[in-house]
Design an enzyme around this catalytic site. Structure first.
Site, PDB file in Angstrom:
ATOM      1  N   HIS A  17     -14.120 -17.837  53.837  1.00 25.99           N
ATOM      2  CA  HIS A  17     -14.385 -16.740  52.892  1.00 25.99           C
ATOM      3  C   HIS A  17     -14.530 -15.415  53.656  1.00 25.99           C
ATOM      4  O   HIS A  17     -14.012 -14.381  53.229  1.00 25.99           O
ATOM      5  CB  HIS A  17     -15.684 -16.998  52.120  1.00 25.99           C
ATOM      6  CG  HIS A  17     -15.646 -18.172  51.191  1.00 25.99           C
ATOM      7  ND1 HIS A  17     -16.647 -19.126  51.130  1.00 25.99           N
ATOM      8  CD2 HIS A  17     -14.730 -18.543  50.251  1.00 25.99           C
ATOM      9  CE1 HIS A  17     -16.349 -20.017  50.202  1.00 25.99           C
ATOM     10  NE2 HIS A  17     -15.182 -19.700  49.665  1.00 25.99           N
ATOM     11  N   LYS A  41     -23.519 -24.910  35.239  1.00 24.46           N
ATOM     12  CA  LYS A  41     -22.925 -25.636  36.375  1.00 24.46           C
ATOM     13  C   LYS A  41     -23.885 -25.504  37.552  1.00 24.46           C
ATOM     14  O   LYS A  41     -24.185 -24.386  37.975  1.00 24.46           O
ATOM     15  CB  LYS A  41     -21.558 -25.011  36.705  1.00 24.46           C
ATOM     16  CG  LYS A  41     -20.767 -25.750  37.762  1.00 24.46           C
ATOM     17  CD  LYS A  41     -19.432 -25.061  38.001  1.00 24.46           C
ATOM     18  CE  LYS A  41     -18.911 -25.362  39.380  1.00 24.46           C
ATOM     19  NZ  LYS A  41     -17.915 -24.412  39.855  1.00 24.46           N
ATOM     20  N   ARG A  92      -5.530 -21.925  50.417  1.00 24.24           N
ATOM     21  CA  ARG A  92      -5.328 -22.684  51.663  1.00 24.24           C
ATOM     22  C   ARG A  92      -4.028 -23.461  51.666  1.00 24.24           C
ATOM     23  O   ARG A  92      -3.627 -23.967  52.691  1.00 24.24           O
ATOM     24  CB  ARG A  92      -6.514 -23.643  51.866  1.00 24.24           C
ATOM     25  CG  ARG A  92      -7.797 -22.942  52.211  1.00 24.24           C
ATOM     26  CD  ARG A  92      -8.979 -23.818  51.981  1.00 24.24           C
ATOM     27  NE  ARG A  92      -9.078 -24.145  50.570  1.00 24.24           N
ATOM     28  CZ  ARG A  92     -10.072 -24.832  50.012  1.00 24.24           C
ATOM     29  NH1 ARG A  92     -11.035 -25.298  50.760  1.00 24.24           N
ATOM     30  NH2 ARG A  92     -10.095 -25.075  48.716  1.00 24.24           N
ATOM     31  N   SER A 130     -16.396 -25.022  51.025  1.00 24.12           N
ATOM     32  CA  SER A 130     -17.845 -25.103  50.815  1.00 24.12           C
ATOM     33  C   SER A 130     -18.274 -26.559  50.647  1.00 24.12           C
ATOM     34  O   SER A 130     -19.321 -26.977  51.149  1.00 24.12           O
ATOM     35  CB  SER A 130     -18.248 -24.314  49.566  1.00 24.12           C
ATOM     36  OG  SER A 130     -17.961 -22.964  49.736  1.00 24.12           O
TER      37      SER A 130
END
Ligand code: PNS
Length: 163
Positions: A17, A41, A92, A130
């Site tokens: 990031h 969430k 990615r 992450s």
């Protein structure tokens, strides 16, 4: 001056990031990292922690045209509120592409002047996510090459305490 919003969960903010953010800071006048606060969430790191990690990384890297704020609700509404020109996302590879293409199309439908700019992850960060940071950290692995140095200890301690 192009104002760009970099949205995400950032649970936690990784070196991948940070790489995308730093490269965008060189391309745009202002980059605002927008951290999703979604009451429905659950994230591992609390909103305040996620914001603090990003702000510390921004300061350590000396990114003077970057900042971090929280947002909730629709990203398109946040973009309008901020009078921002474009959404920044990093990808990615092919797996990320489908999701990003759909999101870009829907955001444009909701806010037609909004452009999505995608930067490809640098090769050294292709495998960094992450969720991998959380998994490796929880199991006591070294997350040193995955998250910004200023946040390493705090993130590692928090993840280890979860096991
Ligand atoms: O890092 P993530 O979890 O991939 O980020 C996803 C994020 C936060 C960018 C996306 O879920 C989002 O924009 N959420 C806000 C709600 C919204 O606008 N949803 C419609 C997107 S087309």
């Amino acid at each position: 001056m192009t104002k760009c919003v970099y949205p995400g969960s950032f649970d936690p903010f990784t070196l991948g990031h940070l790489d995308i953010l730093a490269r965008a800071c060189a391309l745009f006048g202002e980059v605002k990292v927008a951290v999703l606060h979604n009451a429905r969430k659950s994230s591992f790191f609390a909103l305040d922690e996620r914001l603090a990690f990003i702000r510390r990384a921004i300061q350590a890297k000396g990114l003077n045209n970057a900042s971090a704020v929280a947002f909730e609700g629709l990203l398109a509404d946040f973009m309008k509120l901020e009078r921002a020109d474009c959404v920044l996302r990093g990808i990615r590879g092919a797996i990320d592409y489908e999701y990003e293409a759909a999101m870009a199309a829907l955001n444009k439908r909701l806010y037609p002047i909004c452009e999505t700019v995608v930067l490809m992850a640098s090769p050294e960060h292709i495998a960094v996510s992450s969720s991998m940071v959380r998994e490796i950290g929880r199991l006591g692995g070294d997350i040193g090459s995955l998250v910004p140095e200023v946040n390493r200890e705090t993130i590692a301690e928090r993840l280890l305490a979860d096991e």
